[in-house]
Design a protein around this motif. Structure first.
Motif, PDB file in Angstrom:
ATOM      1  N   GLY A   1      42.017  43.573 -11.344  1.00  0.00           N
ATOM      2  CA  GLY A   1      42.662  43.013 -10.163  1.00  0.00           C
ATOM      3  C   GLY A   1      42.443  43.866  -8.925  1.00  0.00           C
ATOM      4  N   CYS A   2      42.590  45.163  -9.072  1.00  0.00           N
ATOM      5  CA  CYS A   2      42.388  46.088  -7.955  1.00  0.00           C
ATOM      6  C   CYS A   2      40.943  46.015  -7.463  1.00  0.00           C
ATOM      7  CB  CYS A   2      42.728  47.515  -8.405  1.00  0.00           C
ATOM      8  SG  CYS A   2      42.518  48.779  -7.140  1.00  0.00           S
ATOM      9  N   MET A   3      40.005  46.068  -8.389  1.00  0.00           N
ATOM     10  CA  MET A   3      38.601  45.981  -7.999  1.00  0.00           C
ATOM     11  C   MET A   3      38.299  44.635  -7.356  1.00  0.00           C
ATOM     12  SD  MET A   3      36.560  47.981 -11.063  1.00  0.00           S
ATOM     13  CE  MET A   3      34.976  47.663 -10.282  1.00  0.00           C
ATOM     14  N   SER A   4      38.899  43.573  -7.861  1.00  0.00           N
ATOM     15  CA  SER A   4      38.641  42.230  -7.338  1.00  0.00           C
ATOM     16  C   SER A   4      39.056  42.104  -5.881  1.00  0.00           C
ATOM     17  CB  SER A   4      39.369  41.183  -8.183  1.00  0.00           C
ATOM     18  OG  SER A   4      38.799  41.124  -9.476  1.00  0.00           O
ATOM     19  N   ILE A   5      40.183  42.664  -5.523  1.00  0.00           N
ATOM     20  CA  ILE A   5      40.621  42.600  -4.125  1.00  0.00           C
ATOM     21  C   ILE A   5      39.592  43.287  -3.233  1.00  0.00           C
ATOM     22  CG2 ILE A   5      42.381  43.415  -2.500  1.00  0.00           C
ATOM     23  CD1 ILE A   5      44.442  42.888  -4.802  1.00  0.00           C
ATOM     24  N   ASP A   6      39.127  44.471  -3.644  1.00  0.00           N
ATOM     25  CA  ASP A   6      38.099  45.175  -2.876  1.00  0.00           C
ATOM     26  C   ASP A   6      36.822  44.347  -2.775  1.00  0.00           C
ATOM     27  OD1 ASP A   6      39.767  47.436  -2.713  1.00  0.00           O
ATOM     28  OD2 ASP A   6      38.811  48.401  -4.446  1.00  0.00           O
TER      29      ASP A   6
ATOM     30  N   LEU B   1      36.187  41.111  -3.222  1.00  0.00           N
ATOM     31  CA  LEU B   1      36.302  39.876  -2.441  1.00  0.00           C
ATOM     32  C   LEU B   1      36.399  40.182  -0.950  1.00  0.00           C
ATOM     33  CD1 LEU B   1      38.639  37.913  -4.858  1.00  0.00           C
ATOM     34  CD2 LEU B   1      36.211  37.452  -4.408  1.00  0.00           C
ATOM     35  N   LEU B   2      37.074  41.246  -0.586  1.00  0.00           N
ATOM     36  CA  LEU B   2      37.173  41.640   0.819  1.00  0.00           C
ATOM     37  C   LEU B   2      35.802  42.076   1.364  1.00  0.00           C
ATOM     38  CD1 LEU B   2      39.049  42.050   3.240  1.00  0.00           C
ATOM     39  CD2 LEU B   2      39.506  44.350   2.389  1.00  0.00           C
ATOM     40  N   ILE B   3      35.085  42.877   0.587  1.00  0.00           N
ATOM     41  CA  ILE B   3      33.748  43.328   1.006  1.00  0.00           C
ATOM     42  C   ILE B   3      32.820  42.131   1.178  1.00  0.00           C
ATOM     43  CG2 ILE B   3      31.679  44.575   0.236  1.00  0.00           C
ATOM     44  CD1 ILE B   3      33.681  46.589  -1.139  1.00  0.00           C
ATOM     45  N   LEU B   4      32.814  41.207   0.211  1.00  0.00           N
ATOM     46  CA  LEU B   4      31.929  40.051   0.295  1.00  0.00           C
ATOM     47  C   LEU B   4      32.320  39.130   1.451  1.00  0.00           C
ATOM     48  CD1 LEU B   4      31.375  39.279  -3.490  1.00  0.00           C
ATOM     49  CD2 LEU B   4      29.773  40.353  -1.876  1.00  0.00           C
ATOM     50  N   GLN B   5      33.608  39.019   1.712  1.00  0.00           N
ATOM     51  CA  GLN B   5      34.075  38.218   2.849  1.00  0.00           C
ATOM     52  C   GLN B   5      33.522  38.798   4.152  1.00  0.00           C
ATOM     53  OE1 GLN B   5      38.272  38.610   4.037  1.00  0.00           O
ATOM     54  NE2 GLN B   5      38.408  36.382   3.761  1.00  0.00           N
ATOM     55  N   LYS B   6      33.563  40.118   4.290  1.00  0.00           N
ATOM     56  CA  LYS B   6      33.043  40.782   5.489  1.00  0.00           C
ATOM     57  C   LYS B   6      31.532  40.599   5.609  1.00  0.00           C
ATOM     58  CE  LYS B   6      36.698  44.189   5.957  1.00  0.00           C
ATOM     59  NZ  LYS B   6      37.081  45.599   5.917  1.00  0.00           N
ATOM     60  N   GLN B   7      30.865  40.392   4.471  1.00  0.00           N
ATOM     61  CA  GLN B   7      29.418  40.175   4.474  1.00  0.00           C
ATOM     62  C   GLN B   7      29.067  38.690   4.581  1.00  0.00           C
ATOM     63  OE1 GLN B   7      28.137  42.128   0.856  1.00  0.00           O
ATOM     64  NE2 GLN B   7      28.099  44.129   1.848  1.00  0.00           N
ATOM     65  N   ARG B   8      30.069  37.881   4.846  1.00  0.00           N
ATOM     66  CA  ARG B   8      29.907  36.427   5.008  1.00  0.00           C
ATOM     67  C   ARG B   8      29.340  35.737   3.761  1.00  0.00           C
ATOM     68  NH1 ARG B   8      31.333  36.139  10.206  1.00  0.00           N
ATOM     69  NH2 ARG B   8      30.440  37.512  11.762  1.00  0.00           N
ATOM     70  N   GLN B   9      29.727  36.267   2.609  1.00  0.00           N
ATOM     71  CA  GLN B   9      29.379  35.629   1.340  1.00  0.00           C
ATOM     72  C   GLN B   9      30.514  34.675   0.983  1.00  0.00           C
ATOM     73  OE1 GLN B   9      26.405  36.325  -0.716  1.00  0.00           O
ATOM     74  NE2 GLN B   9      25.921  36.984   1.381  1.00  0.00           N
ATOM     75  N   GLU B  10      30.205  33.408   0.808  1.00  0.00           N
ATOM     76  CA  GLU B  10      31.243  32.424   0.503  1.00  0.00           C
ATOM     77  C   GLU B  10      31.479  32.360  -1.006  1.00  0.00           C
ATOM     78  OE1 GLU B  10      32.454  27.782   1.271  1.00  0.00           O
ATOM     79  OE2 GLU B  10      30.717  28.618   2.312  1.00  0.00           O
ATOM     80  N   VAL B  11      32.587  32.935  -1.428  1.00  0.00           N
ATOM     81  CA  VAL B  11      32.931  32.965  -2.854  1.00  0.00           C
ATOM     82  C   VAL B  11      33.829  31.757  -3.153  1.00  0.00           C
ATOM     83  CG1 VAL B  11      33.992  34.283  -4.715  1.00  0.00           C
ATOM     84  CG2 VAL B  11      32.760  35.483  -2.884  1.00  0.00           C
TER      85      VAL B  11
ATOM     86  N   ALA C   1      26.856  41.527  -4.373  1.00  0.00           N
ATOM     87  CA  ALA C   1      28.001  41.567  -5.290  1.00  0.00           C
ATOM     88  C   ALA C   1      27.991  42.860  -6.103  1.00  0.00           C
ATOM     89  CB  ALA C   1      27.993  40.345  -6.211  1.00  0.00           C
ATOM     90  N   ALA C   2      26.834  43.251  -6.613  1.00  0.00           N
ATOM     91  CA  ALA C   2      26.731  44.485  -7.400  1.00  0.00           C
ATOM     92  C   ALA C   2      27.061  45.702  -6.547  1.00  0.00           C
ATOM     93  CB  ALA C   2      25.329  44.608  -8.000  1.00  0.00           C
ATOM     94  N   ALA C   3      26.626  45.695  -5.293  1.00  0.00           N
ATOM     95  CA  ALA C   3      26.948  46.813  -4.392  1.00  0.00           C
ATOM     96  C   ALA C   3      28.454  46.866  -4.127  1.00  0.00           C
ATOM     97  CB  ALA C   3      26.168  46.668  -3.087  1.00  0.00           C
ATOM     98  N   ALA C   4      29.080  45.699  -3.969  1.00  0.00           N
ATOM     99  CA  ALA C   4      30.532  45.652  -3.748  1.00  0.00           C
ATOM    100  C   ALA C   4      31.282  46.161  -4.976  1.00  0.00           C
ATOM    101  CB  ALA C   4      30.963  44.226  -3.406  1.00  0.00           C
TER     102      ALA C   4
ATOM    103  N   GLU D   1      33.717  53.134  -7.413  1.00  0.00           N
ATOM    104  CA  GLU D   1      33.482  54.540  -7.115  1.00  0.00           C
ATOM    105  C   GLU D   1      34.237  55.068  -5.899  1.00  0.00           C
ATOM    106  OE1 GLU D   1      29.239  55.036  -6.895  1.00  0.00           O
ATOM    107  OE2 GLU D   1      28.982  54.609  -9.046  1.00  0.00           O
ATOM    108  N   LYS D   2      34.683  54.166  -4.994  1.00  0.00           N
ATOM    109  CA  LYS D   2      35.256  54.656  -3.748  1.00  0.00           C
ATOM    110  C   LYS D   2      36.634  54.089  -3.401  1.00  0.00           C
ATOM    111  CE  LYS D   2      34.041  55.305   1.093  1.00  0.00           C
ATOM    112  NZ  LYS D   2      33.037  55.112   2.133  1.00  0.00           N
ATOM    113  N   TYR D   3      36.835  52.784  -3.563  1.00  0.00           N
ATOM    114  CA  TYR D   3      38.022  52.149  -2.994  1.00  0.00           C
ATOM    115  C   TYR D   3      39.164  51.848  -3.968  1.00  0.00           C
ATOM    116  CZ  TYR D   3      35.114  51.417   1.123  1.00  0.00           C
ATOM    117  OH  TYR D   3      34.325  51.608   2.223  1.00  0.00           O
ATOM    118  N   CYS D   4      38.877  51.548  -5.211  1.00  0.00           N
ATOM    119  CA  CYS D   4      39.914  51.069  -6.141  1.00  0.00           C
ATOM    120  C   CYS D   4      40.845  52.204  -6.584  1.00  0.00           C
ATOM    121  CB  CYS D   4      39.283  50.402  -7.351  1.00  0.00           C
ATOM    122  SG  CYS D   4      40.490  49.861  -8.572  1.00  0.00           S
TER     123      CYS D   4
END
Length: 137
Positions: free
Chosen positions: A51-56, A58-68, A105-108, A114-117
């Motif tokens: 769940g924690c990783m998912s929030i990160d 989805l937020l990263i992909l949203q900023k990259q204009r990836q429509e999930v 997605a893999a980068a997110a 490694e950094k945000y969760c």
């Protein structure tokens, strides 16, 4: 962060409530008298990582204009056969709709792990956490 935990049914049905009034139930395994009325604490922990990783992610992909439009995480966690029965490995498979760029997605996923969760950062570093990304089946 403040939480309250209370026994709601003997012998092991517990309810944890946060400051906003949101709650989850936990229970012990039926082998020791649990009633299967809640998730096991270790299930909650593995789910919290996803769940924690998912929030990160989805937020990263949203900023990259990836429509999930489809997102799912399959969790396969293995525990030691000793006391305490800590996690040895947690394997997370992240699935996305076909329009999502899997490299992004893999980068997110990597950034989150490694950094945000915060959950990932709080787990014992001896736990081997594996990740994979794919498009939905």
């Amino acid at each position: 962060m403040k939480l309250d935990l209370k026994l709601v049914e003997s012998p092991f049905v517990l309810e944890v409530t946060n400051e906003s009034g949101v709650s989850i139930k936990m229970d012990a395994t039926e082998k020791i008298g649990g009633k299967n009325k809640g998730m096991r604490p270790m299930e909650v922990l593995a789910g919290s990582l996803a769940g924690c990783m998912s929030i990160d992610i989805l937020l990263i992909l949203q900023k990259q204009r990836q429509e999930v439009t489809f997102y799912e995480v399959n969790i396969d966690a293995n525990r030691r056969d000793s006391v305490p029965a800590a996690f040895e490995t947690i394997h997370l498979i992240f699935s996305f709709n076909r329009e999502v760029d899997l490299e992004k997605a893999a980068a997110a996923v990597k950034l989150s792990h490694e950094k945000y969760c915060s959950v990932s950062a709080s787990l014992n570093p001896q736990i081997h956490i594996q990740t994979a990304v794919k498009h939905q089946s």
